[in-house]
Design an enzyme around this catalytic site. Structure first.
Site, mmCIF file in Angstrom:
data_model
loop_
_atom_site.group_PDB
_atom_site.id
_atom_site.type_symbol
_atom_site.label_atom_id
_atom_site.label_comp_id
_atom_site.label_asym_id
_atom_site.label_seq_id
_atom_site.Cartn_x
_atom_site.Cartn_y
_atom_site.Cartn_z
ATOM 1 N N ASP A 215 -31.982 61.362 94.467
ATOM 2 C CA ASP A 215 -31.554 62.185 93.338
ATOM 3 C C ASP A 215 -31.782 61.429 92.035
ATOM 4 O OD1 ASP A 215 -28.795 60.748 92.495
ATOM 5 O OD2 ASP A 215 -28.992 60.750 94.677
ATOM 6 N N ASP A 217 -29.815 60.424 88.722
ATOM 7 C CA ASP A 217 -28.398 60.265 88.437
ATOM 8 C C ASP A 217 -27.955 61.222 87.327
ATOM 9 O OD1 ASP A 217 -26.289 58.762 89.592
ATOM 10 O OD2 ASP A 217 -26.035 57.682 87.704
#
Length: 275
Positions: A215, A217
């Protein structure tokens, strides 16, 4: 120096600390219960064969993911691996990215570490005198080279270098925290890379991080922020690539360690006997 395991004790030369997706990459496996002066490991250890190498696997969070990052028995895990003869550790983990240049699915092999945890036991040497070890370069240099070259050969060119900042968790970062970490020039963020690396150094082990970005952040892109579902989804999508990559790394690791890691305790007066 510490003695290797006895002939009657199961043994391994390489350790893997990772998720449950790594159980199936070993052959001729059997389970080993290990007690340590620091309690029980996260779970039963599994020992098996891979390309003629003896490998021990410990699930970092336990098989049922019962240990959150700040409660993982890191000292027990590392001690247990060394007691089985392990001297090199491959440590795959899911991380977030602090730069839009490294999106989900990116493989990274960092060369630096920043500790932003609090309250975790991060040394074996609590009593009997201070043991000050060099930690300027937290990861095994030869192991990193193996990880990078193996990934390139596999057609998954990694990010070679960068700084992993390890936060306490189990919550994810606020946007402000994420932006502050990025402003320091740090590139990856995770919850488990510390104290694993420093504990490995305290046992004169090679420690090799292999980070899968799941991902961006919270402060790096617009949206609702990082979710556990997203992390698990991206990791599951890539485990089919990550598992054989780690297996190829293990095949390529040297049998004789010519790196500085075996000498990290040279000249030290240790307050306890290592396994």
């Amino acid at each position: 120096m510490p003695q290797p395991p006895s002939a009657s004790q199961p043994s391994a030369e390489i350790g893997v600390i990772g998720g449950s997706g790594f159980y199936s990459f070993l052959d001729d496996v059997h389970e080993v219960e290990v007690d340590t002066p620091f309690g029980r490991p996260s779970d039963t250890l599994t020992i098996g064969e891979l390309a003629g190498r003896r490998v021990a696997f410990v699930p970092r969070h336990g098989r049922d993911h019962r240990y959150p990052p700040h409660k993982i028995p890191y000292r027990a895990n590392l001690w247990a691996l060394r007691s089985l003869g392990v001297r090199q550790i491959v440590a795959p983990s899911a991380v977030g990215s602090l730069t839009p240049d490294h999106g989900p699915g990116t493989l990274a092999v960092p060369n630096q570490l920043v500790d932003r945890t609090s309250g975790r036991a991060q040394t074996f040497y609590d009593e009997g005198g201070a043991v000050h070890l060099s930690f300027a370069d937290p990861y095994c240099p030869i192991g990193r080279q193996v990880a990078v070259s193996t990934a390139r050969r596999a057609g998954w060119p990694p990010v070679d270098g960068g700084t992993l900042v390890v936060i306490e968790g189990p919550r994810f970062s606020t946007r402000a925290e994420s932006q502050w970490y990025a402003a320091q020039g740090w590139t990856l963020i995770g919850m488990t890379g510390h104290p694993e690396a420093v504990l490995a150094r305290e046992l004169a082990l090679c420690y090799i991080p292999v980070c899968l970005v799941t991902d961006l952040d919270a402060g790096i892109e617009e949206g609702e922020g990082v979710t556990m579902e997203e992390v698990f989804r991206v990791f599951a999508e890539n485990i089919g690539r990550l598992r054989p990559l780690v297996a190829d790394m293990i095949k390529s690791l040297p049998t004789d360690r010519a790196c500085p890691c075996p000498h990290s305790l040279d000249g030290m007066k240790l307050p306890l006997d290592l396994p």
